[in-house]
Design a protein around this motif. Structure first.
Motif, short mmCIF file in Angstrom:
data_model
loop_
_atom_site.label_atom_id
_atom_site.label_comp_id
_atom_site.label_asym_id
_atom_site.label_seq_id
_atom_site.Cartn_x
_atom_site.Cartn_y
_atom_site.Cartn_z
N ILE A 78 12.06 -77.21 -13.25
CA ILE A 78 12.14 -77.29 -14.82
C ILE A 78 12.00 -78.80 -15.17
CG2 ILE A 78 14.44 -76.88 -15.05
CD1 ILE A 78 13.84 -75.38 -17.36
N ILE A 79 13.02 -79.49 -14.35
CA ILE A 79 12.95 -81.02 -14.58
C ILE A 79 11.68 -81.76 -14.48
CG2 ILE A 79 14.21 -83.05 -13.87
CD1 ILE A 79 16.62 -81.26 -13.43
N ILE A 80 11.06 -81.40 -13.30
CA ILE A 80 9.67 -81.87 -13.11
C ILE A 80 8.82 -81.81 -14.02
CG2 ILE A 80 7.89 -81.99 -11.58
CD1 ILE A 80 9.71 -81.67 -9.17
N ASN A 81 8.57 -80.41 -14.42
CA ASN A 81 7.71 -80.05 -15.56
C ASN A 81 7.94 -80.83 -16.96
OD1 ASN A 81 6.66 -78.04 -13.77
ND2 ASN A 81 7.59 -76.50 -14.60
N ILE A 201 8.87 -71.59 -19.10
CA ILE A 201 8.35 -70.41 -18.53
C ILE A 201 7.76 -70.21 -17.16
CG2 ILE A 201 6.64 -68.59 -18.90
CD1 ILE A 201 6.86 -69.17 -21.97
N GLN A 202 7.13 -71.34 -16.86
CA GLN A 202 6.59 -71.38 -15.40
C GLN A 202 7.56 -71.54 -14.44
OE1 GLN A 202 3.27 -70.66 -14.36
NE2 GLN A 202 3.20 -70.02 -16.73
N ALA A 203 8.55 -72.31 -14.56
CA ALA A 203 9.63 -72.37 -13.71
C ALA A 203 10.50 -71.12 -13.77
CB ALA A 203 10.83 -73.53 -14.17
N TYR A 204 10.48 -70.45 -14.68
CA TYR A 204 11.30 -69.23 -14.63
C TYR A 204 10.46 -68.00 -13.98
CZ TYR A 204 12.97 -64.71 -16.39
OH TYR A 204 13.41 -63.14 -16.51
#
Length: 218
Positions: A78-81, A201-204
């Protein structure tokens, strides 16, 4: 000037060392909390997000060691995104090599542990219950292929979703008409809000799917 539409995803700099790849170490800034006397807003947000993810993953799987690893991967993803949404910073997860590096080692470790310690049970997973004998060999092949494709589908899903929004923002940014600037500004703000939600959402989704795959370990 960009040579093509996808050149915005190139981690190129004017220095010989690829400094953009060092952005992957930015996760280390958000990890240490022991150096502060009081809780910061950053740590409070991080703890609340991790508590939410713990509830979600404990509902699927109960292994504390695996859940701890997956929470770390979720936080890193999530941090990278979100980091990729800042100007002049490329998104590492838009590269398939980075996404594969997140999902493939865990999947290999799960499969290696399962096939080594629970070989018979893993063979039973390849054949669903009440399968007719005539299509049993076909079902074994299908289940084996679906199991092998899992890390690839995880990585491609994350990479494709991170690329799609960035491409739209790049296309809108290449429009130089002064008359359309107000409309483009509104569209860019809407896209930026949408990309922030996609980053979460993608990290989740990546973490939950990996938790579901790990829950199949006997």
């Amino acid at each position: 000037m960009l040579t093509n539409l996808f050149s915005s995803f190139d981690p190129s700099t004017t220095i010989n060392i690829q400094l953009n790849w060092l952005a992957l170490t930015m996760i280390l800034i958000f990890i240490p909390n022991k150096f502060w006397i009081k809780e910061s807003r950053n740590s409070m947000i991080k703890v609340s997000i991790l508590k939410f993810m713990s509830k979600e993953m404990n509902f699927i799987y109960f292994n504390k060691q695996i859940i701890t690893i997956l929470k770390s991967i979720f936080l890193m993803t999530i941090i990278i995104n979100l980091m990729g949404l800042t100007p002049y910073v490329f998104t590492p997860t838009s590269h398939l090599s980075i996404s594969m590096a997140l999902g493939l080692p865990l999947w290999i470790s799960f499969m290696t542990f399962s096939w080594k310690n629970y070989t018979n049970l893993m063979f039973t997973h390849l054949l669903p219950m009440n399968t007719p004998p005539l299509i049993a060999p076909f079902m074994v092949v299908v289940e084996s292929l679906s199991n092998l494709i899992r890390p690839i589908s995880l990585s491609v899903r994350l990479t494709a979703n991170m690329i799609a929004g960035h491409l739209l923002m790049t296309l809108l940014g290449n429009i130089n008409s002064i008359k359309s600037m107000p409309m483009l500004l509104i569209l860019q703000m809407i896209l930026l809000t949408f990309e922030i939600s996609v980053a979460f959402i993608q990290a989740y989704v990546f973490t939950i799917l990996m938790t579901m795959y790990s829950s199949e370990i006997p």
